[in-house]
Write an enzyme that holds these catalytic residues in place. Structure first.
Site, PDB file in Angstrom:
ATOM      1  N   LYS A 128      14.619  26.869   2.821  1.00 26.21           N
ATOM      2  CA  LYS A 128      14.449  26.040   1.622  1.00 26.21           C
ATOM      3  C   LYS A 128      13.428  24.917   1.815  1.00 26.21           C
ATOM      4  O   LYS A 128      12.828  24.465   0.845  1.00 26.21           O
ATOM      5  CB  LYS A 128      15.800  25.436   1.215  1.00 26.21           C
ATOM      6  N   ARG A 129      13.255  24.509   3.058  1.00 23.42           N
ATOM      7  CA  ARG A 129      12.263  23.456   3.310  1.00 23.42           C
ATOM      8  C   ARG A 129      10.863  23.883   2.865  1.00 23.42           C
ATOM      9  O   ARG A 129      10.012  23.064   2.580  1.00 23.42           O
ATOM     10  CB  ARG A 129      12.204  23.117   4.810  1.00 23.42           C
TER      11      ARG A 129
END
Ligand code: GLU
Length: 465
Positions: free
Chosen positions: A240-241
């Site tokens: 998700k980063r």
């Protein structure tokens, strides 16, 4: 139909991740190319982490990408009796055994092994049979061979060998009677007749254990292809980063499924330097052997580029249909204004996503917009008013309101007035669209329709006046 059988076997513990989607896609493509069978199996034995919501999300993602399956979805949670039967068979044949060692005993042995610098491994206390101590709980372990090597020729990674003495006597059934992951995968792949297992390379260490189980069960060992993972720009595992990792998030960001499919397949697979592949071409050209050994890096710009390509190529009618929810999200009912496919046509060249397209379409449906201040100050000036008024009058009398008709009218108009298009065009544009960044004015007038275009030109005249 050939006897090639492939499967996608997701665990329903979250959304469909782009990595999972790519694995599904590779399996699907190969099954279609080989005219084989594609099976969907939901690996939901981890009851605590599996949810119906996540099953739905996976099915929805597959559907969106157009990855249809021929058999299933099969649910492992519904197959416990099958697994039980195979556990009993292995025990009866002396290929598995009851192990009564308690977790505490095992932990103590593990700690001792670590202290003495040995690899922690089950020491085989129960391997050769022990007296059944009443109703003491037990697990069932696979009696794995401790000599020799287990070798397989991975279709992507090449030959891989494991020493059997490094492999433990795998627990196949827990003390609560439930079967374990590596065991059920083998039972399923074996009984479902899977011929090639394509999965993420995080499963590579499971493969030798699974091969030994196939052999013990007397089933043919399938071929294996372990797909490298997907990395973010910083070369760490995509998460998700790095941005969205759920396939459906890309739909919501306005990507077309064919762009996603084309993008995912090229993330690891190549065919010369070709970038754009139709679905038919992929089915014809895809091969698992041509998938690269190293991890692919997710490149959002390339995905955008592909999406723009497919937006330009798509039929306006189809895009219009896909665009409706994006318009509604912006509080616009496309039924209330200009014909949406015509609007779409004016925006295809300039929209990389359906989100950009929806944003670009707003002015068509919200005609009483506030003008962009700078653009209005520059173009909606007193000198422009008589020109806009005369143009509106001329447009009102126009019979052929196609782009060609409109273009001819403008040519005639500037000739009559002895001006250049640049002296009236920007004012028209701001009147119709509210600003200067917009599709061409002939297209816009065509899409708006004569009545609405006239209304906007006269509104601008009134405001200038
Ligand atoms: N259920 C496993 C996963 O989602 C896949 C197992 C397999 O493909 O063998 O990672």
């Amino acid at each position: 139909m050939s006897d090639v059988r492939l499967r996608f076997a997701p665990s329903p513990t979250g959304y469909l991740h782009v990595g999972g989607a790519r694995t599904a896609l590779f399996n699907w493509l190969l099954s279609r190319r080989e005219k084989g069978t594609f099976i969907l199996r939901i690996e939901d034995t981890d009851v605590a982490r599996s949810t119906q919501e996540s099953v739905d999300a996976i099915l929805q993602g597959m559907e969106w990408l157009g990855l249809d399956w021929d058999e299933g979805p099969f649910y492992q949670s519904e197959r416990f009796p099958v697994y039980k039967e195979f556990v009993e068979k292995l025990v009866a044949e002396g290929k598995a055994y009851r192990c009564y060692c308690t977790p505490e005993e095992l932990e103590a042995k593990r700690e001792l092994a670590m202290k003495e610098g040995r690899k922690p491994k089950y020491d085989g206390t129960c391997r050769n049979g022990v007296e059944e101590p009443g109703d003491k709980p037990y697990v069932i372990r696979f009696k794995a061979p401790h000599e020799g090597v287990t070798v397989f020729d991975d279709l992507i990674k090449g030959r891989i060998a494991f020493n059997n003495d490094e492999l433990d006597d795998l627990i196949i059934q827990r003390s609560d009677g439930t079967p374990t992951y590596n065991f059920v995968v083998v039972i399923d792949d074996a009984t479902m007749g899977i011929t090639t297992v394509i999965r993420g390379d995080d499963h590579i260490n499971n493969t030798p254990r699974q091969i030994l189980l196939y052999e013990a069960l007397g089933y043919p060992v399938p071929r294996f292809a372990h797909v490298p993972m997907i990395l973010g720009a910083d070369k760490t595992r995509l998460s998700k980063r790095h941005g969205a990792t759920s396939v459906m998030a890309y739909r919501d960001m306005g990507f077309l499924p064919e762009a996603m499919v084309n993008y995912l397949v090229r993330l690891g697979w190549s065919h010369g330097d070709q970038e754009i592949f139709s679905r038919e071409e992929l089915i014809e050209k895809f091969s698992i052997e041509a998938v690269g050994k190293s991890a692919g890096v997710f490149n959002p710009d390339k995905l955008l580029w592909l999406n723009h390509h497919y937006i330009k190529e798509s039929a306006p009618e189809r895009l219009a249909e896909l665009l409706v929810p994006f318009m509604k999200e912006r509080g616009i009912d496309p039924e209330s204004g200009p014909n949406l496919p015509l609007v779409v046509k004016t925006l295809q060249e300039r929209s990389r996503t359906l989100v950009e397209m929806a944003d670009g379409a707003i002015f068509y449906y919200q005609g009483d917009f506030a003008y962009d201040e700078q653009a209005a100050a520059k173009h909606l000036v007193p000198d422009a008013a008589p020109l806009l008024k005369a143009l509106a009058d001329k447009l009102e009398a126009l019979a052929d309101c196609s782009q060609t008709g409109i273009e001819a009218l403008f040519k005639e108009f500037i000739a009559e007035k002895g001006i250049k298009l640049g002296q009236v065009g920007p004012a028209v544009r701001v009147s119709l669209c509210g600003g200067t960044a917009s599709p061409g004015i002939y297209e816009v007038i065509e899409a708006l329709g004569k009545e609405e275009a006239l209304r906007r030109l006269r509104r601008a005249v009134a405001i200038i006046g």
